[in-house]
Design an enzyme around this catalytic site. Structure first.
Site, PDB file in Angstrom:
ATOM      1  N   CYS A  87       0.812  -1.223   0.000  1.00 48.32           N
ATOM      2  CA  CYS A  87       0.000   0.000   0.000  1.00 48.32           C
ATOM      3  C   CYS A  87       0.845   1.272   0.000  1.00 48.32           C
ATOM      4  O   CYS A  87       0.321   2.367  -0.158  1.00 48.32           O
ATOM      5  CB  CYS A  87      -0.935  -0.011   1.198  1.00 48.32           C
ATOM      6  SG  CYS A  87      -1.810  -1.559   1.312  1.00 48.32           S
ATOM      7  N   HIS A 139      -3.135   6.588   2.278  1.00 47.25           N
ATOM      8  CA  HIS A 139      -3.635   5.310   1.782  1.00 47.25           C
ATOM      9  C   HIS A 139      -5.044   5.100   2.342  1.00 47.25           C
ATOM     10  O   HIS A 139      -5.293   5.301   3.534  1.00 47.25           O
ATOM     11  CB  HIS A 139      -2.692   4.189   2.242  1.00 47.25           C
ATOM     12  CG  HIS A 139      -3.242   2.836   1.990  1.00 47.25           C
ATOM     13  ND1 HIS A 139      -3.760   2.472   0.767  1.00 47.25           N
ATOM     14  CD2 HIS A 139      -3.395   1.744   2.792  1.00 47.25           C
ATOM     15  CE1 HIS A 139      -4.192   1.235   0.829  1.00 47.25           C
ATOM     16  NE2 HIS A 139      -3.985   0.768   2.043  1.00 47.25           N
ATOM     17  N   ASN A 166     -10.226  -0.524  -0.186  1.00 45.07           N
ATOM     18  CA  ASN A 166      -8.759  -0.441  -0.104  1.00 45.07           C
ATOM     19  C   ASN A 166      -8.173  -1.023  -1.388  1.00 45.07           C
ATOM     20  O   ASN A 166      -8.299  -2.222  -1.629  1.00 45.07           O
ATOM     21  CB  ASN A 166      -8.319  -1.240   1.123  1.00 45.07           C
ATOM     22  CG  ASN A 166      -6.813  -1.313   1.287  1.00 45.07           C
ATOM     23  OD1 ASN A 166      -6.055  -0.994   0.382  1.00 45.07           O
ATOM     24  ND2 ASN A 166      -6.380  -1.771   2.446  1.00 45.07           N
TER      25      ASN A 166
HETATM   26  N1  ACO Z   1     -19.016  -8.506   9.100  1.00 47.68           N
HETATM   27  C1  ACO Z   1     -19.519  -8.775  10.314  1.00 47.68           C
HETATM   28  N2  ACO Z   1     -18.744  -9.144  11.355  1.00 47.68           N
HETATM   29  C2  ACO Z   1     -17.432  -9.276  11.132  1.00 47.68           C
HETATM   30  C3  ACO Z   1     -16.846  -9.021   9.882  1.00 47.68           C
HETATM   31  C4  ACO Z   1     -17.694  -8.631   8.838  1.00 47.68           C
HETATM   32  N3  ACO Z   1     -17.237  -8.358   7.603  1.00 47.68           N
HETATM   33  N4  ACO Z   1     -15.512  -9.220   9.987  1.00 47.68           N
HETATM   34  C5  ACO Z   1     -15.270  -9.581  11.254  1.00 47.68           C
HETATM   35  N5  ACO Z   1     -16.425  -9.617  11.945  1.00 47.68           N
HETATM   36  C6  ACO Z   1     -16.630  -9.964  13.332  1.00 47.68           C
HETATM   37  C7  ACO Z   1     -15.526 -10.803  13.906  1.00 47.68           C
HETATM   38  O1  ACO Z   1     -15.731 -12.169  13.613  1.00 47.68           O
HETATM   39  C8  ACO Z   1     -15.648 -10.483  15.366  1.00 47.68           C
HETATM   40  O2  ACO Z   1     -16.698 -11.258  15.905  1.00 47.68           O
HETATM   41  P1  ACO Z   1     -16.569 -11.902  17.375  1.00 47.68           P
HETATM   42  O3  ACO Z   1     -16.459 -10.709  18.294  1.00 47.68           O
HETATM   43  O4  ACO Z   1     -17.814 -12.667  17.500  1.00 47.68           O
HETATM   44  O5  ACO Z   1     -15.328 -12.729  17.327  1.00 47.68           O
HETATM   45  C9  ACO Z   1     -16.100  -9.040  15.392  1.00 47.68           C
HETATM   46  O6  ACO Z   1     -16.629  -8.760  14.094  1.00 47.68           O
HETATM   47  C10 ACO Z   1     -14.981  -8.064  15.681  1.00 47.68           C
HETATM   48  O7  ACO Z   1     -13.872  -8.402  14.834  1.00 47.68           O
HETATM   49  P2  ACO Z   1     -12.566  -7.574  14.859  1.00 47.68           P
HETATM   50  O8  ACO Z   1     -11.614  -8.120  13.842  1.00 47.68           O
HETATM   51  O9  ACO Z   1     -12.083  -7.412  16.244  1.00 47.68           O
HETATM   52  O10 ACO Z   1     -13.144  -6.176  14.356  1.00 47.68           O
HETATM   53  P3  ACO Z   1     -12.449  -4.788  14.346  1.00 47.68           P
HETATM   54  O11 ACO Z   1     -13.250  -3.811  15.080  1.00 47.68           O
HETATM   55  O12 ACO Z   1     -10.982  -4.873  14.663  1.00 47.68           O
HETATM   56  O13 ACO Z   1     -12.559  -4.384  12.805  1.00 47.68           O
HETATM   57  C11 ACO Z   1     -11.206  -4.343  10.829  1.00 47.68           C
HETATM   58  C12 ACO Z   1     -11.972  -5.199  11.812  1.00 47.68           C
HETATM   59  C13 ACO Z   1     -12.176  -3.403  10.135  1.00 47.68           C
HETATM   60  C14 ACO Z   1     -10.545  -5.242   9.810  1.00 47.68           C
HETATM   61  C15 ACO Z   1     -10.165  -3.505  11.613  1.00 47.68           C
HETATM   62  O14 ACO Z   1      -9.390  -4.350  12.445  1.00 47.68           O
HETATM   63  C16 ACO Z   1      -9.244  -2.769  10.699  1.00 47.68           C
HETATM   64  O15 ACO Z   1      -9.655  -1.845  10.037  1.00 47.68           O
HETATM   65  N6  ACO Z   1      -7.957  -3.139  10.690  1.00 47.68           N
HETATM   66  C17 ACO Z   1      -7.019  -2.538   9.788  1.00 47.68           C
HETATM   67  C18 ACO Z   1      -7.101  -3.286   8.540  1.00 47.68           C
HETATM   68  C19 ACO Z   1      -6.501  -2.525   7.423  1.00 47.68           C
HETATM   69  O16 ACO Z   1      -6.639  -1.339   7.313  1.00 47.68           O
HETATM   70  N7  ACO Z   1      -5.842  -3.278   6.566  1.00 47.68           N
HETATM   71  C20 ACO Z   1      -5.289  -2.752   5.426  1.00 47.68           C
HETATM   72  C21 ACO Z   1      -3.995  -2.034   5.709  1.00 47.68           C
HETATM   73  S1  ACO Z   1      -2.765  -2.867   4.950  1.00 47.68           S
HETATM   74  C22 ACO Z   1      -3.095  -2.729   3.393  1.00 47.68           C
HETATM   75  O17 ACO Z   1      -3.809  -1.885   2.985  1.00 47.68           O
HETATM   76  C23 ACO Z   1      -2.507  -3.737   2.485  1.00 47.68           C
END
Ligand code: ACO
Length: 316
Positions: free
Chosen positions: A114, A238, A268
């Site tokens: 990214c 990004h 993304n």
């Molecule tokens: N829909 C519904 N529920 C979901 C989904 C979904 N798509 N995905 C995960 N969940 C659930 C999980 O299973 C979990 O359930 P549980 O509590 O029963 O176990 C719950 O939601 C919370 O999951 P988390 O992973 O803790 O959710 P979080 O609040 O951390 O959000 C996210 C997840 C959006 C991915 C966040 O961690 C994030 O934005 N991280 C950064 C990711 C990123 O930006 N990556 C790209 C950068 S690198 C690049 O660009 C190459």
């Protein structure tokens, strides 16, 4: 060392729009969950006949048209991607062939996930500077991705986040440009793009990394340029997640209006996200000659990169 300035930008949108509601038919998710956690409402996926190379060609062709330059004035072509169809020929070589770029210039892909567009610009600057006697002082720097072919569409924790797209910029190496870069990396498996996919990610670990890397890299590049945030017209980060950018704005006490966001429409798109954002700013008349733009990338590697660049004269 001479610096780069921004001449013009091009962009390419794949033809398939995929909404959050579309994804909720594939996996157990909802528009509400995705929008609240990420700010993403839709993304584009490649349709039949579209891929990383075709998008790159389209964006590059448009950037060249907007620049008003001739093909023969391009002194190097760098494509940032993690989703090239071939390891070789590189996506950049496929662009060279389709556009008919000169054969005596360096042409290569850069993999910095990214942060790829920033790394690509830094590489292009070095390639042009290494040929001081060459009159071709312009670089074509592209970010292009087809992440949809690397996603596990049964994994709701990743398949809602990514999209396809491409952006390309024509950059000029010139002695009087105000230009600064800051690049870094820390080998870490928090996000993985295995060859051919699927993408795997520890979302929370990546989030923690991103909310640290973004303000830190912005600070570093402003320091390198001897500028303050007040003197910058746009911050183009990004576009991974709206909450990451909001976190950075809060931490810095910055003006949110300066931070461009378009992840609601694109998701993304890794290396494409920064040049696509620049393209949208240009097309909507919000890039003016002399404007200073801070571009900040962070992502898989883990890797980060910042660049301060100005918009040239009256070309855009
Ligand atoms: N829909 C519904 N529920 C979901 C989904 C979904 N798509 N995905 C995960 N969940 C659930 C999980 O299973 C979990 O359930 P549980 O509590 O029963 O176990 C719950 O939601 C919370 O999951 P988390 O992973 O803790 O959710 P979080 O609040 O951390 O959000 C996210 C997840 C959006 C991915 C966040 O961690 C994030 O934005 N991280 C950064 C990711 C990123 O930006 N990556 C790209 C950068 S690198 C690049 O660009 C190459």
């Amino acid at each position: 060392m001479e610096g780069l300035q921004l001449i013009a930008v091009g962009g390419a949108e794949p033809s398939r729009v995929v909404t959050n509601d579309d994804l909720s038919k594939l996996v157990d998710t909802s528009d509400e969950w995705i929008t609240t956690r990420t700010g993403i409402r839709q993304r584009y996926f490649c349709a039949e006949g579209e891929d990383t190379a075709t998008l790159a060609v389209q964006a590059a062709r448009q950037a060249l048209e907007r620049s008003g330059l001739q093909l023969a004035q391009i002194g190097c072509c760098v494509c940032a991607t993690v989703s090239g169809v071939y390891a070789a020929p590189s996506t950049a070589c496929l662009v060279q062939r389709e556009l008919g770029l000169a054969q005596d210039i360096p042409v290569l892909d850069v993999n910095a996930a990214c942060s790829g567009f920033i790394y690509g610009a830094a590489v292009a600057r070095g390639l042009l500077a290494a040929r001081p006697g060459d009159a071709r002082r312009y670089a074509l720097v592209i970010g292009s991705e087809q992440l949809s072919r690397m996603m596990d569409m049964t994994d709701r924790s990743t398949c809602v986040l990514f999209g396809d797209g491409a952006g390309a910029a024509v950059l000029e190496l010139t002695p009087d440009a105000e230009f600064a870069v800051d690049l870094g990396a820390r080998g870490d498996m928090a996000i993985e793009f295995p060859t051919g996919g699927p993408i795997r990610m520890d979302g929370r670990a990546v989030f923690r990394f991103a909310v640290d890397a973004l303000p830190r890299t912005l600070h570093a590049v402003l320091n390198a340029a001897h500028r303050t945030l007040d003197e910058v017209d746009w911050v183009v980060c990004h576009q991974a997640n709206s909450r990451i950018i909001d976190h950075c704005i809060k931490k810095l006490g910055a003006d949110p209006a300066k931070f461009y966001k378009n992840m609601d429409r694109h998701g993304n798109t890794s290396a494409a996200s920064i040049p696509v954002a620049l393209y949208e700013l240009q097309e909507s008349g919000r890039l003016q000659p002399g404007m200073r733009i801070a571009c900040i990338g962070f992502g898989g590697g883990l890797i980060w990169g910042g660049m301060l660049i100005t918009v040239k004269g009256s070309a855009v």
